[in-house]
Design a protein around this motif. Structure first.
Motif: not given
Length: 486
Positions: A326-347
């Motif tokens: 299983t592999n997961t990628v997530k998009m983070q804000r420039p300041d990496k704040s609010q990790p709960w709002s990261d955009i995530t996708s797994s395969e």
């Protein structure tokens, strides 16, 4: 009193039913508790409208007139009518004038200013609409709005015309002097806030406004929308699995439909450091040269990046002894704040073979165990035909049932613990093997402290295994009470 017939004019804000009051054409009673001769009834009354004017008419009892010929009188005439609040009254009360006397009527809902805000998505941005309800018709002063300053030129519309206009110097909508209409609507458009990480990550657009009247009273109208069509999205897929070389090609797609500048945003992927040399590639759909830094498990966009689609590919090894990866990628804000709002996708990608084992007791024939083995081949260049399935419960000469699609047929186990899948399965990539065993045929050892015996069954293919344990508790020689616990 010198006249037993009197009348009183009534204000126009009292409405009468058809036929007056009483509506059946009769007369009501005028009361004076001191008039014993009439048992407290001193006369009669009617309320009628004549030539558009409303009046209260009273005819006193002749005896009552004679008794009070030289005296002032007092009494009561009670009746019901619909009272309209006067235009000048905005609170919970109004008044009615009857014969020069002021009667106060309460129970009204106060007329207060209110405002609502609505929003809709358009090709040009968000279309905002503020509707102000001004039931008291008080002169209005201004509207302060968080996003007025961002309005697209020429996008303001006002109804009714002439209600006011946007003042760019103050950043406020200013009502025309003396404007006091009951309703006013202001609409305008703002571009999508692509510089706001809240919008990029979740499509969130927030707007707040306050409308003020000339007395300084203010009412708020706030609105927040989430644009599903414009927010960024991310997806991850295992495009190609090379089972001969035990490697997989991963693809990450960043969708940026609003054209937001992704400079400073991050992609976090645990597998980035495992990328095989020379396999990492990034491209934008608009052909632009995307600048980025790859540091360990984090990729950061270094320069202006507004492409609507960015694709990343890289290759990693897969463990040949693991059934799945299983592999997961997530998009983070420039300041990496609010990790709960990261955009995530797994395969998840699976190895060449998958195998699963299930089992249960046949409740109709206690002591009979039923087993099912599901085998799948994920390699389109391979086949299950001729593959050996290991299973510690299989005995040489045993008959098993094999299901392939809608076809079911029997096969014979050639040697203990092994079943070679016959040619009849063809090129199908998934089979289900079913068979039965008897509990009495096995040496199960000692029961646990609760008297339960365990029957463990393990099936495998090319080093991949799946276990199932069934528990049962003997009751007597003729029957058994069974628990089926995975």
């Amino acid at each position: 009193m010198t006249n037993r017939y009197i009348y009183f004019p009534i204000d126009d804000n009292v409405s009468l039913p058809e036929g007056g009051i009483p509506s059946d054409g009769t007369w009501g009673d005028v009361e004076d508790t001191h008039f014993d001769e009439g048992h407290g009834i001193s006369g009669k009354y009617r309320v009628d409208e004549i030539d558009g004017k409303k009046y209260l008419f009273i005819e006193f009892d002749e005896r009552y007139q004679q008794k009070n010929e030289k005296d002032a009188i007092s009494g009561k005439a009670s009746f019901e009518g619909n009272v309209k609040r006067k235009d000048t009254d905005t609170g919970d009360k109004t008044t009615v004038e009857i014969g020069g006397q002021t009667v106060e009527i309460d129970g009204f809902t106060p007329l207060t200013m209110s405002a609502i805000k609505d929003a809709s998505e358009t090709a040009d941005g968000v279309r905002w609409t503020i509707t102000v309800d001004n039931p008291a018709k008080k002169p209005l002063d201004r509207i302060e709005d968080k996003l007025f300053k961002d309005a697209v030129d020429g996008s303001f519309t006002v109804s009714p015309e002439g209600a006011g206009s946007y003042d760019a110097s103050s950043g406020k909508f200013v009502f025309s002097d003396g404007f006091s209409e009951e309703n006013v609507t202001i609409s305008y458009t703002t571009p999508y806030p692509t510089s706001d990480p809240n919008f990029v990550m979740s499509g969130k657009v927030e707007n707040k406004s306050t409308t003020y009247d000339k007395d300084g009273n203010g009412v708020k109208a706030d609105k927040t929308i989430y644009s599903e069509s414009k927010k960024d999205k991310i997806s991850k897929t295992g495009k190609n699995v090379d089972y001969d070389n035990n490697e997989v090609t991963w693809e990450i797609v960043v969708s940026n439909p609003s054209g937001a500048d992704l400079k400073g945003y991050h992609l976090y992927d645990e597998a980035f450091p495992d990328a095989k040399p020379g396999s990492f590639a990034l491209k934008a759909d608009d052909g632009s040269d995307v600048k980025y830094t790859l540091n360990g498990n984090t990729l950061t966009f270094d320069d202006k990046t507004t492409a609507s689609k960015i694709t990343i590919e890289y290759v990693t090894a897969i463990d040949p002894d693991k059934a799945e990866t299983t592999n997961t990628v997530k998009m983070q804000r420039p300041d990496k704040s609010q990790p709960w709002s990261d955009i995530t996708s797994s395969e998840t990608v699976y190895n060449r073979y998958q195998i699963s084992k299930s089992g249960w007791i046949d409740n109709n024939t206690l002591g009979i165990l039923k087993w099912e083995v599901t085998v799948k081949c994920n390699d389109k260049n391979s086949t299950l035909k001729g593959k050996t399935i290991t299973d510690n419960m299989l005995k040489a000469g045993q008959i098993v049932s094999i299901k392939v699609g809608n076809d079911t047929f029997d096969a014979t186990v050639a040697s203990d613990g092994e079943l070679v899948l016959p040619d009849r399965i063809g090129d199908n990539n998934e089979v289900v093997i079913s068979y039965e065993t008897k509990v009495a045929d096995y040496d199960l050892g000692d029961p646990d402290s609760n008297g339960n015996y365990a029957v463990k069954n393990t099936a495998g293919i090319d080093g991949f295994h799946s276990d199932k344990t069934v528990y049962y508790k003997p009751v007597n020689e003729k029957s058994k009470t069974v628990l089926d616990i995975s």
